[in-house]
Design a protein around this motif. Sequence first.
Motif, PDB file in Angstrom:
ATOM      1  N   VAL A  43       0.667  -1.033  -0.022  1.00  0.00           N
ATOM      2  CA  VAL A  43      -0.065  -0.012  -0.172  1.00  0.00           C
ATOM      3  C   VAL A  43       0.992   1.062   0.069  1.00  0.00           C
ATOM      4  O   VAL A  43       1.820   1.289   0.766  1.00  0.00           O
ATOM      5  N   PRO A  44       0.723   2.234  -0.873  1.00  0.00           N
ATOM      6  CA  PRO A  44       1.682   3.260  -1.149  1.00  0.00           C
ATOM      7  C   PRO A  44       2.081   4.166   0.191  1.00  0.00           C
ATOM      8  O   PRO A  44       3.008   4.698   0.110  1.00  0.00           O
ATOM      9  N   ASP A  45       1.047   4.325   0.990  1.00  0.00           N
ATOM     10  CA  ASP A  45       1.169   5.428   2.072  1.00  0.00           C
ATOM     11  C   ASP A  45       0.216   5.339   3.178  1.00  0.00           C
ATOM     12  O   ASP A  45      -0.618   4.588   3.013  1.00  0.00           O
ATOM     13  N   ARG A  46       0.445   5.884   4.236  1.00  0.00           N
ATOM     14  CA  ARG A  46      -0.303   5.747   5.370  1.00  0.00           C
ATOM     15  C   ARG A  46      -1.822   6.186   5.164  1.00  0.00           C
ATOM     16  O   ARG A  46      -2.698   5.615   5.671  1.00  0.00           O
ATOM     17  N   GLY A  47      -2.157   7.341   4.348  1.00  0.00           N
ATOM     18  CA  GLY A  47      -3.268   7.689   4.022  1.00  0.00           C
ATOM     19  C   GLY A  47      -4.377   6.687   3.371  1.00  0.00           C
ATOM     20  O   GLY A  47      -5.248   6.436   3.828  1.00  0.00           O
ATOM     21  N   ARG A  48      -3.688   5.809   2.398  1.00  0.00           N
ATOM     22  CA  ARG A  48      -4.278   4.794   1.533  1.00  0.00           C
ATOM     23  C   ARG A  48      -4.577   3.467   2.501  1.00  0.00           C
ATOM     24  O   ARG A  48      -5.499   2.997   2.286  1.00  0.00           O
ATOM     25  N   ALA A  49      -3.610   3.327   3.288  1.00  0.00           N
ATOM     26  CA  ALA A  49      -3.676   2.236   4.261  1.00  0.00           C
ATOM     27  C   ALA A  49      -4.755   2.515   5.183  1.00  0.00           C
ATOM     28  O   ALA A  49      -5.594   1.446   5.658  1.00  0.00           O
ATOM     29  N   SER A  50      -4.864   3.867   5.666  1.00  0.00           N
ATOM     30  CA  SER A  50      -5.999   4.083   6.574  1.00  0.00           C
ATOM     31  C   SER A  50      -7.456   3.757   6.060  1.00  0.00           C
ATOM     32  O   SER A  50      -8.537   3.141   6.489  1.00  0.00           O
ATOM     33  N   SER A  51      -7.469   4.161   4.647  1.00  0.00           N
ATOM     34  CA  SER A  51      -8.689   4.120   3.790  1.00  0.00           C
ATOM     35  C   SER A  51      -8.892   2.655   3.800  1.00  0.00           C
ATOM     36  O   SER A  51      -9.885   2.254   4.023  1.00  0.00           O
ATOM     37  N   TRP A  52      -8.048   1.531   3.644  1.00  0.00           N
ATOM     38  CA  TRP A  52      -8.084   0.187   3.314  1.00  0.00           C
ATOM     39  C   TRP A  52      -8.765  -0.396   4.641  1.00  0.00           C
ATOM     40  O   TRP A  52      -9.799  -1.124   4.689  1.00  0.00           O
ATOM     41  N   LEU A  53      -8.130   0.099   5.759  1.00  0.00           N
ATOM     42  CA  LEU A  53      -8.712  -0.333   6.992  1.00  0.00           C
ATOM     43  C   LEU A  53     -10.033   0.048   7.317  1.00  0.00           C
ATOM     44  O   LEU A  53     -10.956  -0.965   7.847  1.00  0.00           O
ATOM     45  N   VAL A  54     -10.410   1.329   7.319  1.00  0.00           N
ATOM     46  CA  VAL A  54     -11.924   1.552   7.407  1.00  0.00           C
ATOM     47  C   VAL A  54     -12.863   0.996   6.461  1.00  0.00           C
ATOM     48  O   VAL A  54     -13.807   0.573   6.856  1.00  0.00           O
ATOM     49  N   PHE A  55     -12.257   0.935   5.136  1.00  0.00           N
ATOM     50  CA  PHE A  55     -13.319   0.156   4.009  1.00  0.00           C
ATOM     51  C   PHE A  55     -13.456  -1.141   4.489  1.00  0.00           C
ATOM     52  O   PHE A  55     -14.611  -2.102   4.239  1.00  0.00           O
ATOM     53  N   LEU A  56     -12.233  -1.984   4.640  1.00  0.00           N
ATOM     54  CA  LEU A  56     -12.435  -3.441   5.121  1.00  0.00           C
ATOM     55  C   LEU A  56     -13.431  -3.631   6.140  1.00  0.00           C
ATOM     56  O   LEU A  56     -14.038  -4.905   6.328  1.00  0.00           O
ATOM     57  N   ALA A  57     -13.183  -2.905   7.234  1.00  0.00           N
ATOM     58  CA  ALA A  57     -13.931  -2.939   8.328  1.00  0.00           C
ATOM     59  C   ALA A  57     -15.459  -2.921   8.061  1.00  0.00           C
ATOM     60  O   ALA A  57     -16.706  -3.498   8.455  1.00  0.00           O
TER      61      ALA A  57
END
Length: 163
Positions: A43-57
């Motif tokens: 995952v390219p950066d922390r912002g996109r990683a945070s989006s992934w976490l929220v979305f997958l939840a």
Amino acid sequence: MQRKPVPPAPQSLTAVADVVDAVPLVPKPEDDCCRRLVDRAEVPDRGRASSWLVFLAALGVLDDDAAGYARGGDVPLDDTDALAANFRENVFLAAETVDALGDGPRSPADVFAVVRERVPRWERAKRDNWPEFWTGRVERRLDWAVLLGLAEREGDSYVAARD
């Protein structure tokens, strides 16, 4: 509660599994989980990683509680019906985006024109180019709808999934 962050859709659910596999089994705080996604799932950066976490939840694939995020949500990645239902129910503008698709092809701009009034006023005030920004967000939702079997892509346009 509906969630807004939606990362760009990958080509397959196998790529989603790679992201899920990078999330710890034991709940960890968001910063720790984001670092793992960047380090282990490309995952390219922390912002996109945070989006992934929220979305997958929101999809029910991850557990999300006061301790943080962890693998082991209620929905397995091979249950596309449950994923699609959670997408429609738990992701902001997902149901409206899918419902805006008709039998004929619609571009992301066409779909945005239908859901435009649902964008909160405070979101509109955040940026001068909010229609372009939200058209991009609608397109991400459309790409996920395709991946989850709710829509089909026809060139640069989308149609509702055919049964």
